[in-house]
Design a protein around this motif. Structure first.
Motif: not given
Length: 330
Positions: A323-330
């Protein structure tokens, strides 16, 4: 009656199976309008309908532009010892070109408008069910209901929906029915050229509607609809009822309608009514299909919370990181 483009939309009607007695006038006609994404949901709905009416003779009509061979094979497994016919009605979608796309709703929501003119050759009445529903009770009181005085029978949507939509649409009776379950009086529908009137309204105003097919039906048929008890189409939104909500339906509930973005075949659904759906899912010919995994960050966050509630902490951490990867880093 004028001839319109939609009257020629159905290109082919194919019988997938037929174990009905010859010339049995007691056959109940039920229709679905789906795209390929809802074939599994339709299968579970149909499985649950048959489970609760094991001696009823049904003729199922599926309106779609395509249906996978695997789903056709699974549908054929439903016959068992029950009298059953399934007819696949395939069409081209050129008649949809002028109709609006609104919000998250695909144009397949308009497939239901082809049903009356096509099923007219088989019956003078037809039930329509959405493919995100689960039958949990008895529909037989409606099989012989006198509907000669109306075009449509349906159940009201939620109180909130009525409060919002009635003033927006100028509805005077205080009713705003949900189109996920309908009993249609076919001769009266045809006599009033209802399909063309709906299409004309959608072309003219549909882009401004919040729920295009449903809003159009309510505007045009406000005074020609019999409102049925909520038990025939009990509205339940998984997301609105939180991650692990134990929700009690009335004892006389006949169908649960899983409205909203989250469906019970999504792995990130949760709660006792989602589990009820999965009980039917696992008994059906679609049981070998895995639940849909999260694709977007909001779905991943919800799935992480579901896993946490189930005390699957490692899986919960995995999906929270995603979730964190897709929300903040993509």
């Amino acid at each position: 009656m004028a001839t319109h483009l939609h009257t020629e939309a159905v290109q082919q009607s194919e019988t997938l199976l037929n174990t009905l007695p010859h010339n049995d006038e007691s056959v109940i006609h039920v229709a679905f309008g789906i795209n390929h994404n809802y074939a599994r949901g339709m299968g579970i709905t149909l499985f649950s309908l048959l489970k609760h009416h094991p001696t009823t003779a049904f003729h199922i009509h599926i309106f779609t532009d395509t249906l996978a061979d695997d789903d056709i094979d699974r549908l054929k497994q439903l016959a068992g010892n029950q009298p059953l016919a399934i007819t696949l009605h395939l069409f081209n979608d050129s008649w949809l070109e002028k109709l609006p796309v609104v919000g998250r709703y695909p144009k397949s929501i308009y497939y239901r408008f082809l049903i009356p003119e096509t099923v007219a050759r088989y019956s003078d009445r037809v039930f329509y069910l959405d493919a995100d529903t689960l039958v949990v009770g008895d529909y037989s009181p409606l099989f012989t209901l006198d509907i000669s005085h109306v075009i449509l029978c349906a159940s009201n949507d939620t109180v909130r929906a009525r409060q919002n939509q009635c003033p927006k649409l100028g509805l005077k009776q205080g009713n705003y029915f949900n189109s996920g379950f309908m009993l249609i009086n076919i001769p009266r529908w045809l006599a009033n050229d209802t399909t063309q009137k709906i299409i004309d309204l959608l072309v003219a105003q549909g882009a401004n509607f919040g729920f295009p097919d449903q809003d159009a039906l309510n505007i045009l048929l406000e005074n020609d609809t019999l409102i049925l008890p909520d038990k025939y189409n009990f509205i339940y939104d998984i997301i609105a009822n939180k991650v692990w909500h134990n929700f009690s339906t009335p004892n006389d509930t006949v169908m649960i309608h899983y409205t909203g973005k989250c469906k019970p075949w999504h792995a990130w659904s949760g709660g006792n009514l989602s589990h009820l759906y999965l009980d039917y899912y696992r008994l059906s010919p679609w049981s070998s299909l895995h639940l849909d995994k999260p694709r977007h960050h909001k779905e991943m966050k919800r799935f992480a919370r579901i896993k946490f509630h189930k005390k699957e902490y490692a899986a919960s951490l995995f999906w929270m990181i995603n979730y964190i990867k897709h929300k903040f880093f993509k």
